[in-house]
Motif scaffolding. Structure first.
Motif, PDB file in Angstrom:
ATOM      1  N   PHE A  27       1.057  -1.379   0.075  1.00 19.87           N
ATOM      2  CA  PHE A  27       0.576   0.162  -0.100  1.00 19.87           C
ATOM      3  C   PHE A  27       1.207   0.977  -0.378  1.00 19.87           C
ATOM      4  CE2 PHE A  27      -4.020  -2.319   2.459  1.00 19.87           C
ATOM      5  CZ  PHE A  27      -4.123  -3.417   1.386  1.00 19.87           C
ATOM      6  N   TRP A  38       1.967   1.644  -3.559  1.00 21.16           N
ATOM      7  CA  TRP A  38       1.668   1.888  -4.171  1.00 21.16           C
ATOM      8  C   TRP A  38       1.344   3.297  -4.718  1.00 21.16           C
ATOM      9  CZ3 TRP A  38      -1.147  -3.391  -3.297  1.00 21.16           C
ATOM     10  CH2 TRP A  38      -0.824  -4.299  -3.552  1.00 21.16           C
ATOM     11  N   TRP A  59      -0.702   4.176  -1.513  1.00 19.53           N
ATOM     12  CA  TRP A  59      -2.340   3.575  -1.165  1.00 19.53           C
ATOM     13  C   TRP A  59      -2.321   4.944  -0.020  1.00 19.53           C
ATOM     14  CZ3 TRP A  59      -5.359  -0.992  -2.619  1.00 19.53           C
ATOM     15  CH2 TRP A  59      -5.056  -1.738  -3.617  1.00 19.53           C
ATOM     16  N   VAL A  84      -5.294   7.691   3.499  1.00 17.25           N
ATOM     17  CA  VAL A  84      -5.509   6.425   2.452  1.00 17.25           C
ATOM     18  C   VAL A  84      -5.587   8.481   1.543  1.00 17.25           C
ATOM     19  CG1 VAL A  84      -7.315   4.814   1.467  1.00 17.25           C
ATOM     20  CG2 VAL A  84      -6.667   5.525   3.871  1.00 17.25           C
ATOM     21  N   GLY A  94      -5.043   5.588  -3.324  1.00 15.45           N
ATOM     22  CA  GLY A  94      -5.325   4.453  -2.538  1.00 15.45           C
ATOM     23  C   GLY A  94      -7.002   4.320  -2.513  1.00 15.45           C
ATOM     24  N   TRP A  95      -7.990   5.443  -2.265  1.00 20.87           N
ATOM     25  CA  TRP A  95      -9.456   5.056  -2.409  1.00 20.87           C
ATOM     26  C   TRP A  95      -9.670   4.231  -3.565  1.00 20.87           C
ATOM     27  CZ3 TRP A  95     -12.147   4.223   2.257  1.00 20.87           C
ATOM     28  CH2 TRP A  95     -11.204   4.772   3.067  1.00 20.87           C
ATOM     29  N   GLY A 100      -7.724   2.064  -5.713  1.00 27.17           N
ATOM     30  CA  GLY A 100      -7.715   0.917  -5.149  1.00 27.17           C
ATOM     31  C   GLY A 100      -8.078  -0.558  -4.532  1.00 27.17           C
TER      32      GLY A 100
END
Length: 235
Positions: free
Chosen positions: A196, A199, A201, A213, A217-218, A220
């Motif tokens: 996370f 990436w 996120w 977040v 991220g949201w 994903g």
């Protein structure tokens, strides 16, 4: 395990300044004595005395970098003890509904040594259980199913990596002290948090254990876990 050992460790943790120092380091970070003194609201000399006791008691480790020394928890086992102690006794309604933004952020998402905790972690865990990617397996353990291994592989998390160890050790249940539900810990929990972060996120807070977040991220979490921002609350 002898009674003396339990009482000695309990005494170290129970002292208010030392408990603040330990909780400050639960996210797995390494901090200087000066930073820990400021977090605990004590002088550098007082912090140094407490740090020495925590080192002698095996709760902390220290690493020297040039002229500086950085302290961290001695391992995940110490973090697990601290989080477990935090689950003893009720979480009061006043705390759950506090308007204090740092407390709200901590409840929503935070680092629990090497893995995520809080409401977002509970949502991730429940999604994986609902989709059959993990199942409860014995006391305080999850097992990753064959579909779960395939799904994680698609996400770039290789469950065949020797770093995961034996299958029975892939995922541990960690009781979330704010939510009173289990979230995924162990090697799988650590890999998920690393992923996370990699990436983009989630992002760590520079001043606390809380994480936030990101917009990416949201997206994903919605795509891969079916988790929406509205369902989870503020993040």
């Amino acid at each position: 395990m002898g009674q003396h050992n339990i009482s000695s460790v309990a005494h170290l943790i129970a002292e208010p300044v030392r408990s603040v120092i330990l909780i400050t380091l639960v996210d797995g970070s390494a901090m200087s004595a000066g930073a820990l003194a400021r977090a605990a609201g004590v002088t550098a000399q007082t912090a140094s005395s407490h740090l020495a006791k925590l080192l002698d008691g095996g709760l902390l480790s220290v690493e020297s970098k040039g002229r500086h020394r950085y302290y961290r928890l001695a391992g995940a086992h110490v973090s697990h003890v601290l989080e477990s102690l935090a689950t003893i006794g009720p979480v009061t309604p006043a705390w759950r509904h506090t308007p204090n933004r740092p407390a709200q952020a901590l409840r929503f998402a935070r680092c629990c040594y090497d893995h995520l905790a809080g409401q977002i972690s509970i949502a991730v865990t429940q999604s994986m259980l609902t989709r059959g990617f993990i199942v409860e397996a014995g006391e305080r353990q999850y097992a990753v199913t064959a579909p779960g291994c395939e799904w994680l592989q698609q996400l770039g998390i290789d469950m065949n990596d020797p770093a995961f160890g034996q299958a029975s050790e892939h995922a541990r249940q960690c009781l979330d002290w704010t939510e009173r539900q289990y979230h995924v810990a162990g090697p799988l929990g650590a890999r998920l948090m690393d992923a996370f972060l990699a990436w983009g996120w989630i992002s760590r807070s520079s001043a606390a254990r809380s994480v936030s977040v990101t917009a990416l991220g949201w997206e994903g979490l919605k795509q891969h876990f079916g988790i929406s921002r509205d369902a989870c609350g503020p993040g």
